[in-house]
Design a protein around this motif. Structure first.
Motif, PDB file in Angstrom:
ATOM      1  N   ASN A   7       3.022   3.164  -3.901  1.00 20.12           N
ATOM      2  CA  ASN A   7       1.837   3.299  -5.442  1.00 20.12           C
ATOM      3  C   ASN A   7       2.149   4.592  -5.719  1.00 20.12           C
ATOM      4  O   ASN A   7       1.482   4.847  -6.106  1.00 20.12           O
ATOM      5  CB  ASN A   7       0.463   3.889  -3.970  1.00 20.12           C
ATOM      6  CG  ASN A   7       1.144   5.460  -3.719  1.00 20.12           C
ATOM      7  OD1 ASN A   7       2.488   5.338  -3.283  1.00 20.12           O
ATOM      8  ND2 ASN A   7      -0.185   5.614  -3.138  1.00 20.12           N
ATOM      9  N   ILE A  37       1.034   2.284 -11.576  1.00 23.96           N
ATOM     10  CA  ILE A  37      -0.051   1.675 -11.053  1.00 23.96           C
ATOM     11  C   ILE A  37      -0.345   0.977 -11.937  1.00 23.96           C
ATOM     12  O   ILE A  37      -0.279   1.448 -12.923  1.00 23.96           O
ATOM     13  CB  ILE A  37      -1.142   2.729 -10.025  1.00 23.96           C
ATOM     14  CG1 ILE A  37      -1.033   3.457  -9.353  1.00 23.96           C
ATOM     15  CG2 ILE A  37      -2.668   2.222 -10.892  1.00 23.96           C
ATOM     16  CD1 ILE A  37      -1.247   2.765  -8.111  1.00 23.96           C
ATOM     17  N   ASP A  94       0.941  -0.920   0.438  1.00 23.06           N
ATOM     18  CA  ASP A  94      -0.246   0.227   0.223  1.00 23.06           C
ATOM     19  C   ASP A  94       0.747   1.175   0.161  1.00 23.06           C
ATOM     20  O   ASP A  94       0.428   2.580  -1.026  1.00 23.06           O
ATOM     21  CB  ASP A  94      -1.298   0.079   1.107  1.00 23.06           C
ATOM     22  CG  ASP A  94      -2.053  -1.217   1.381  1.00 23.06           C
ATOM     23  OD1 ASP A  94      -1.901  -1.521   0.033  1.00 23.06           O
ATOM     24  OD2 ASP A  94      -2.675  -1.920   2.343  1.00 23.06           O
ATOM     25  N   ASN A 111       2.386   7.526 -11.127  1.00 24.35           N
ATOM     26  CA  ASN A 111       0.736   8.024  -9.603  1.00 24.35           C
ATOM     27  C   ASN A 111       1.651   9.375  -9.398  1.00 24.35           C
ATOM     28  O   ASN A 111       0.978   9.309  -8.490  1.00 24.35           O
ATOM     29  CB  ASN A 111       0.899   6.901  -8.759  1.00 24.35           C
ATOM     30  CG  ASN A 111      -0.835   7.537  -8.289  1.00 24.35           C
ATOM     31  OD1 ASN A 111      -1.487   8.534  -8.814  1.00 24.35           O
ATOM     32  ND2 ASN A 111      -1.119   7.394  -6.966  1.00 24.35           N
TER      33      ASN A 111
END
Length: 455
Positions: free
Chosen positions: A50, A53, A47, A142
């Motif tokens: 990130n 992606i 998590d 991202n």
């Protein structure tokens, strides 16, 4: 079996302490590994990574797509060979010429021993960057910055590692599922969780690898010293000749040590020497030995060596938790081995998690040496160049800035200290502080080397 000489504990102090440190690190490794659940890997690793992606069959018009994958250029060249019926050299030349005509730029990343290549236009803004892997699979940025993606990756090795890892994982997952199951986000998530656990275990295992390297190194150095001091006449006509034989053939050290009665089993120590060399040169040497997650057998085998050298009886070395009293230790170890025992040596605990960074330095410097070995260094006054002169030469070849030479020399010196058991807590702390800077420098050298190889 006992050796022809009964050595004192002080004589083999470094070996005893090295076995003790390996036992200690095993205790810490077991505790850390058992505390990691799937939920923890997901929340603390997956998590939090990130910046890039993974997408399945999703097109994003705001992204500027590039082509990439594992050894992308090599695979493209092989397709040219097959399609046009030409040889490798011709196909390579055609591939480079067509890439240059199109103004295509290649970004190289390193993931363990795998080369990850990304081909596309130069200067793509990081927030518009996407890697197309084919079959509708992509890894999209991202990131929020509009700085060129190549500059972002060069300045932050953690980002380049994350991107390389996700490209690698997605390709491996797609290949593994080909013809069996439908590629899906759920399937990839399950695969990623297992893969991240493997990576975490491997990285955590570095806690054990450096103490093992030190154990083998101290044992080898001790055996050389006693063989040269006491038995050189049985090995060669001159003491220096015996030393040269040992330098050229490490296996001979252990064979002679067993022959003269110092150690009980040369074959086991030869196996560990080979394993040590592979850990020292993980990029340059083929990995033939899998390093265990449980080093109890290793500790037992080196305890047998110490038993022989000290004329002891079934010597055992165990890690003692700081909160245990002497009575606790005697009770626990008596139950473990089902016999009474006497304490003959105690050492201070000096565990440091920074040994992980220290072994990471060993791996990164081996990557550097694998690159530098591909350059032909000129002779200096008929002799091979010194290390600093080699670094300056590589700088002149455009592999690094002249200002990087001193830093790289420092990294190499620390690497040599770490590899030969001459490190201490201060060196470990220095390596940890320099880790990010060192990663970025080696990554830049890796990229520049591959760019030069395509010119």
């Amino acid at each position: 079996m006992v050796s022809p000489i009964q050595f004192k504990q002080e004589d083999v102090k470094h070996i005893i302490e090295a076995v003790g440190k390996l036992c200690q690190q095993q205790y810490v490794f077991d505790g850390l590994l058992s505390s990691v659940s799937d939920e923890k890997i997901k929340s603390e690793i997956i998590d939090k990574q990130n910046n890039f992606i993974v997408h399945f069959n999703i097109s994003d018009k705001e992204k500027i797509s590039t082509l990439g994958g594992i050894d992308f250029a090599e695979n493209a060249i092989l397709r040219l060979v097959k399609k046009k019926g030409i040889d490798i050299d011709t196909a390579t030349k055609d591939f480079i010429e067509s890439s240059n005509k199109c103004g295509v730029y290649c970004l190289y990343l390193d993931f363990y021993k795998w080369n990850i290549e990304i081909w596309g236009p130069r200067g793509i803004p990081a927030n518009q960057f996407s890697v197309n892997l084919g079959c509708g699979l992509s890894v999209d940025s991202n990131l929020k910055t509009s700085e060129p993606i190549e500059q972002i990756l060069l300045n932050d090795s953690s980002l380049s590692f994350e991107l390389a890892k996700k490209i690698f994982m997605l390709e491996v997952y797609a290949v593994a599922q080909n013809g069996e199951k439908e590629i899906s986000q759920k399937g990839y998530d399950d695969f990623q969780l297992k893969f991240e656990r493997l990576i975490y275990t491997d990285q955590l295992q570095d806690i054990l690898k450096l103490p093992f390297v030190h154990l083998v190194e101290h044992t080898r150095q001790f055996l050389i010293s006693i063989l040269i001091k006491n038995d050189w006449e049985k090995i060669a006509s001159k003491k220096q000749d015996a030393m040269e034989l040992f330098k050229k053939n490490k296996e001979l050290i252990y064979k002679k040590a067993e022959e003269f009665g110092y150690i009980p089993n040369a074959d086991k120590l030869i196996k560990y020497q080979n394993m040590r060399d592979e850990l020292e040169h993980p990029i340059q040497l083929e990995q033939k030995h899998l390093f265990p997650t449980d080093t109890q057998e290793i500790c037992n085998d080196f305890s047998a060596v110490l038993t022989s050298l000290l004329h002891a009886k079934n010597l055992k070395i165990d890690f003692v938790h700081p909160n245990e009293t002497e009575e606790d230790v005697k009770r626990r170890i008596s139950q473990k081995y089902n016999k009474n025992f006497n304490l003959i040596w105690e050492m201070e605990s000096d565990f440091s998690i920074n040994v992980i960074s220290a072994y990471h330095l060993v791996k990164k410097m081996d990557l550097f040496h694998s690159i530098s070995s591909q350059y032909q260094f000129p002779l200096s006054n008929g002799k091979k160049m010194k290390e600093i002169d080699k670094l300056n030469y590589l700088s002149q070849q455009g592999l690094m800035k002249s200002s990087d030479v001193i830093n790289l020399e420092g990294y190499l010196k620390n690497r040599n200290k770490v590899s030969h058991g001459q490190s201490n807590s201060q060196i470990y702390e220095d390596i940890e502080k320099q880790r990010k800077k060192m990663n970025c420098l080696i990554d830049k050298i890796f990229i520049k080397h591959h760019q030069k190889s395509r010119e």
